[in-house]
Motif scaffolding. Structure first.
Motif, PDB file in Angstrom:
ATOM      1  N   UNK A  26      14.726  -2.540 -12.500  1.00  0.00           N
ATOM      2  CA  UNK A  26      14.913  -1.140 -12.887  1.00  0.00           C
ATOM      3  C   UNK A  26      16.371  -0.732 -12.695  1.00  0.00           C
ATOM      4  N   UNK A  27      16.955  -0.187 -13.736  1.00  0.00           N
ATOM      5  CA  UNK A  27      18.322   0.347 -13.667  1.00  0.00           C
ATOM      6  C   UNK A  27      18.281   1.859 -13.450  1.00  0.00           C
ATOM      7  N   UNK A  28      17.406   2.537 -14.159  1.00  0.00           N
ATOM      8  CA  UNK A  28      17.228   3.983 -14.004  1.00  0.00           C
ATOM      9  C   UNK A  28      15.893   4.373 -14.616  1.00  0.00           C
ATOM     10  N   UNK A  35      16.334   1.901  -7.554  1.00  0.00           N
ATOM     11  CA  UNK A  35      16.983   1.072  -8.566  1.00  0.00           C
ATOM     12  C   UNK A  35      17.093  -0.361  -8.067  1.00  0.00           C
ATOM     13  N   UNK A  36      17.316  -1.251  -9.011  1.00  0.00           N
ATOM     14  CA  UNK A  36      17.454  -2.686  -8.737  1.00  0.00           C
ATOM     15  C   UNK A  36      16.201  -3.247  -8.076  1.00  0.00           C
ATOM     16  N   UNK A  75       7.615   2.447  -8.024  1.00  0.00           N
ATOM     17  CA  UNK A  75       6.558   3.286  -7.453  1.00  0.00           C
ATOM     18  C   UNK A  75       6.750   4.721  -7.927  1.00  0.00           C
ATOM     19  N   UNK A  76       5.693   5.298  -8.507  1.00  0.00           N
ATOM     20  CA  UNK A  76       5.760   6.675  -8.986  1.00  0.00           C
ATOM     21  C   UNK A  76       5.406   7.638  -7.865  1.00  0.00           C
ATOM     22  N   UNK A  77       6.044   8.800  -7.808  1.00  0.00           N
ATOM     23  CA  UNK A  77       5.701   9.791  -6.778  1.00  0.00           C
ATOM     24  C   UNK A  77       4.228  10.198  -6.880  1.00  0.00           C
ATOM     25  N   UNK A 114      14.932   2.359 -17.945  1.00  0.00           N
ATOM     26  CA  UNK A 114      15.965   1.448 -18.430  1.00  0.00           C
ATOM     27  C   UNK A 114      15.928   0.195 -17.558  1.00  0.00           C
ATOM     28  N   UNK A 115      15.823  -0.966 -18.191  1.00  0.00           N
ATOM     29  CA  UNK A 115      15.638  -2.229 -17.478  1.00  0.00           C
ATOM     30  C   UNK A 115      16.738  -3.207 -17.825  1.00  0.00           C
ATOM     31  N   UNK A 116      16.922  -4.187 -16.961  1.00  0.00           N
ATOM     32  CA  UNK A 116      17.855  -5.278 -17.235  1.00  0.00           C
ATOM     33  C   UNK A 116      17.151  -6.596 -16.976  1.00  0.00           C
ATOM     34  N   UNK A 117      17.512  -7.610 -17.753  1.00  0.00           N
ATOM     35  CA  UNK A 117      16.886  -8.916 -17.627  1.00  0.00           C
ATOM     36  C   UNK A 117      15.800  -9.128 -18.661  1.00  0.00           C
ATOM     37  N   UNK A 118      15.408 -10.395 -18.828  1.00  0.00           N
ATOM     38  CA  UNK A 118      14.350 -10.729 -19.772  1.00  0.00           C
ATOM     39  C   UNK A 118      13.006 -10.815 -19.047  1.00  0.00           C
ATOM     40  N   UNK A 119      11.920 -10.415 -19.726  1.00  0.00           N
ATOM     41  CA  UNK A 119      10.605 -10.545 -19.093  1.00  0.00           C
ATOM     42  C   UNK A 119      10.221 -12.006 -18.904  1.00  0.00           C
ATOM     43  N   UNK A 120       9.517 -12.268 -17.825  1.00  0.00           N
ATOM     44  CA  UNK A 120       9.052 -13.620 -17.532  1.00  0.00           C
ATOM     45  C   UNK A 120       7.982 -14.004 -18.558  1.00  0.00           C
TER      46      UNK A 120
END
Length: 506
Positions: free
Chosen positions: A109-111, A134-135, A140-142, A157-163
């Motif tokens: 997670x980036x944001x 982040x990262x 976890x949602x409130x 907004x995510x970074x990286x490829x899904x497994x």
């Protein structure tokens, strides 16, 4: 023995009735079991899960680097997830023994931003100062309460490829006491252009700054500037979008002077046609913007389609209504239904808040939803029939979209209509489903939602080559202008591989 024989004889002679009773009993038990199991249920739907990239792919001729708030991103992507209470009971904070947790198949997670929630939920979510983390690979949602049918939408907004070893790229888990969390995979309003619009809007809200650095022999379309002074007039619904496009143009072309004045689509078309007929010079200094095509009376005007926009019927929240059938809506505007209690609402008089006769939004509503003209004006204040005490229905008019929405937002019992994204800032409105179809672009494209229009720029004939009108029209085909259209809730008529010129935009 005779009693048993008579019982068997009765069953034999009443076999159909017996089978019907058994079937009814089984059905009733099944219904009660299903209802019991649904007492507490949270469903999640993945509206959007898409990588961020350049379209079309230029065979690796483009080197792309992504950054967000100073951080370099590798293989960035967006996910948009809807969380909704689809059970028969409200869900309290203490019911969530383990918080709802989103996972993204190993991506980090980036944001994140909650982009849709009702007013009270939004305030509760805003109190979570440490959110989002982040990262992390798990978001976890409130913990917040969810009343029946209440929902939130989370853009991540995510970074990286899904497994690739993980079957589902986006999942939601947790522990709901006395209930369950399920994945909603029903079709109908899945990954949509509306989701992309919401994504862009939310990204602005959290201060997004994604920088695209391109190197190679390919470069984006450039802007050809032209000096001069022109006026853009017409649709009040498109007025704020046009102003943003104009400002983007003038940021690059500071010798141009362009004013925008929203007054109504038909008024704008009429002004352009009159100017073109009577003054050859003024025709090169005027553009009309219209919600929908001009009538055949304006045969000298040349259309320049920009994008598709969805409109929504809106009601004040006091009505308690979230959906209507087309027949119910027609009955309301015909004066056959004058109280919300007649369509399943509270005992509350209906007040119709409409646009003026020069509105393209009104024309689209009359042609595509009502199939007839709206009733005559009967009220100045939208409450009393002071103009026509004998009218069947209380109906007033406003000449700007914002004025109509302000009126519906503050007047209990009010109903009106407007462009969808213009309604989002109003907290006391409900957007109405028509015949169980959501008011959004996805429903327009996939489900035949009827209340939509194409936004046009019109010129008198073809604009002069190299002039400011020609330059401005040309600019609407750039990526910068199309990004503004998307953020405002419009689907560009030509957008990479997607070409609507032969379908919706024809």
């Amino acid at each position: 023995m005779s009693d048993g024989s008579s019982g068997l004889s009765w069953l034999s002679s009443n076999l159909e009735a017996t089978a019907g009773m058994v079937t009814l009993a089984v059905t009733l038990v099944g219904f009660l079991v299903a209802w019991w199991r649904k007492r507490k249920r949270i469903s999640y739907r993945v509206h959007l899960d898409t990588p961020i990239g350049v379209t079309p792919d230029h065979n690796n001729d483009i080197a792309v680097e992504w950054s967000y708030q100073g951080r370099d991103l590798v293989d960035p992507s967006f996910a948009l997830v809807r969380i909704m209470n689809t059970g028969s009971r409200e869900i309290r904070e203490e019911d969530l023994r383990v918080p709802l947790t989103l996972e993204f198949a190993g991506r980090r997670v980036v944001d994140a931003k909650v982009i849709e929630a009702d007013q009270i939920l939004a305030k509760l979510l805003a109190q979570e100062d440490s959110w989002p983390p982040v990262d992390v690979t798990e978001l976890l949602l409130p913990k917040v309460p969810l009343n029946r049918k209440h929902r939130i939408k989370v853009l991540v907004l995510l970074t990286g490829k899904p497994d690739p070893a993980i079957k589902q790229a986006v999942t939601c888990d947790g522990f709901l006491s006395g209930g369950k969390i399920v994945h909603d995979t029903t079709r109908g309003d899945g990954p949509s252009n509306r989701s992309l619009v919401l994504g862009g809007t939310a990204l602005l809200a959290v201060g997004a700054s994604l920088a695209l650095l391109i190197s190679a022999p390919w470069s984006p379309r450039t802007t050809t500037c032209a000096p001069g002074t022109i006026k853009i007039t017409g649709s009040s619904a498109f007025d704020p979008v046009a102003k943003e496009i104009v400002q983007s143009y003038r940021d690059q072309c500071d010798e141009a002077e362009i004013s925008v004045a929203g007054q109504g689509s038909l008024d704008g078309l009429r002004e352009l046609d009159n100017a073109g007929r009577n003054d050859a010079e003024s025709r090169e200094a005027l553009i009309a913007m219209s919600d929908g095509p001009a009538s055949r009376n304006y045969h000298n005007l040349t259309p320049h389609p920009l994008g598709v926009v969805a409109f929504a019927v809106v009601v004040n929240k006091e009505t308690g209504k979230h959906e209507l059938t087309a027949d119910q809506l027609k009955a309301i505007f015909a004066g056959e239904v004058t109280d919300w209690s007649a369509v399943g609402g509270p005992d509350l008089p209906i007040s119709i808040v409409s646009r003026g006769a020069g509105s393209g939004t009104r024309l689209a509503f009359e042609e595509k939803v009502l199939g007839r003209s709206e009733p005559a004006l009967s009220s100045d204040d939208c409450t009393h029939r002071n103009r026509d005490p004998n009218a069947k229905v209380t109906r007033c008019e406003h000449y700007k979209t914002s004025e109509l929405l302000d009126q519906v937002d503050r007047l209990p019992g009010a109903i009106g209509y407007a462009e969808v994204t213009a309604t989002t800032k109003y907290t006391n409105l409900n957007r109405i489903k028509l015949d169980n179809r959501d008011p959004d672009l996805d429903s327009v494209v996939k489900r035949g939602y009827p209340f939509w229009a194409v936004e046009y720029f019109y010129t008198y004939g073809q604009p002069q080559d190299g002039g400011l009108v020609d330059s401005m029209i040309d600019y609407t085909n750039t990526d910068a202008a199309k990004n503004i259209l998307r953020r405002a809730g419009y689907l560009p008529c030509v957008d990479g591989p997607q070409d609507l010129m032969g379908t919706l935009c024809r």
